[in-house]
Design an enzyme around this catalytic site. Structure first.
Site, PDB file in Angstrom:
ATOM      1  N   CYS A 106     -63.981   9.773   7.587  1.00 45.84           N
ATOM      2  CA  CYS A 106     -62.817   9.853   6.709  1.00 45.84           C
ATOM      3  C   CYS A 106     -62.704  11.306   6.267  1.00 45.84           C
ATOM      4  O   CYS A 106     -63.654  11.836   5.667  1.00 45.84           O
ATOM      5  CB  CYS A 106     -63.049   8.943   5.499  1.00 45.84           C
ATOM      6  SG  CYS A 106     -61.749   9.042   4.262  1.00 45.84           S
ATOM      7  N   CYS A 128     -56.480  13.137   9.561  1.00 46.16           N
ATOM      8  CA  CYS A 128     -56.814  11.867   8.921  1.00 46.16           C
ATOM      9  C   CYS A 128     -57.203  10.935  10.057  1.00 46.16           C
ATOM     10  O   CYS A 128     -56.504  10.872  11.082  1.00 46.16           O
ATOM     11  CB  CYS A 128     -55.596  11.329   8.169  1.00 46.16           C
ATOM     12  SG  CYS A 128     -55.753   9.597   7.657  1.00 46.16           S
TER      13      CYS A 128
END
Ligand code: DGL
Length: 273
Positions: free
Chosen positions: A75, A186
């Site tokens: 992440c 992302c």
């Protein structure tokens, strides 16, 4: 000393880190993997840094109870705000984190204009500022946070009208400014790469950092004598959210029906949730 057969722990706010898991699985098929999706708290992007840090600590504690030999913070947002903290809090644990792949984009751009798609927290973090500062001197770096896109990908809506709208809104202005590289900052976004490629066309290269992360995992395992190379590894998926929903979305994202179970991770510090 962790056993070679021990699993690798991989986590994200939701399904995004499965794009990293997929690359690790392709490169290291014998490794056992545990994937933790913190879907009770997705999206992380707009949340305060302390909160994301706290979630990350709780997840790491849980993964350590599963005797993982290495943890991948799959992440960008959690890596931006929590990785330093995790390394300090768990000095015995090997971590691999994400950083926006601005370096390869800036190195190879012909037009001198690159785009980065990431969450607001990733853009505000020091890690992003330092990557741009170190690697993108003289290059124009355009940014977009693609509001709402993580939510669409969580639902498995990889080609919905809303997904296409969000991506066009982000990418068309960048294209108009001459962008020839676009970075997936992302881990959710590689799942909509086919749509991104249709919007930006063949002259723009789309950069997914997941294969580089898988190589980094391999290097670390080898360095510590922890690489496991026998048989086919198992994958277990755990969510803090809805088990049935993740079971439905998993085949759409990765073409697999791995077992999914639920878990509740109490929030220790703020106690807000
Ligand atoms: N997949 C995550 C990232 O790489 C976070 C998305 C979110 O929860 O906002 O940044």
């Amino acid at each position: 000393m962790a056993a070679k057969q021990a699993p690798i722990g991989i986590f994200d706010s939701g399904v995004g880190g499965l794009s990293v898991l997929r690359a690790i699985r392709a490169r290291l098929p014998a490794e056992n993997l545990i994937y933790l999706a913190d879907q009770m708290h997705v999206p992380y992007g707009p949340r305060p840094r302390e909160e994301i840090r706290e979630f990350s600590v709780n997840i790491v504690r849980h993964l350590l109870t599963q005797k993982v030999k290495l943890i991948v913070v799959a992440c960008n947002t959690a890596s931006a705000v929590a990785l330093h903290h995790l390394r300090a809090a768990f000095p015995e644990t090997q971590f691999v984190g994400m950083e926006p792949a601005v370096k390869p984009a800036a190195e190879h751009t012909q037009s001198g204009v690159v785009g980065v798609l990431a969450t607001p927290t990733t853009f505000q973090g020091e890690l992003y500022a330092s990557v741009v500062e170190r690697f993108a001197r003289g290059v124009t770096v355009l940014q977009s946070t693609c509001p709402g896109l993580v939510g669409e990908i969580e639902k498995g809506a990889l080609r919905s009208p809303e997904t296409i709208r969000i991506l066009k809104e982000a990418l068309l202005p960048m294209l108009a400014q001459g962008m020839d590289r676009v970075v997936m900052g992302c881990t959710h976004y590689p799942f909509v790469m086919p749509v991104i490629k249709e919007i930006v066309g063949d002259s723009v290269k789309v950069i997914d950092p997941a294969p580089a992360i898988a190589r980094q995992v391999e290097r670390l395992l080898e360095q510590h004598g922890l690489r496991f190379a026998k048989d086919q590894g198992e994958v277990r998926v755990v969510t803090t959210g809805e088990v049935e929903q993740l079971k439905e979305v998993l085949p759409l994202l990765v073409g697999e029906n791995w077992p999914v179970s639920g878990i509740y991770l109490p929030v220790s510090v703020t106690g807000k949730d």
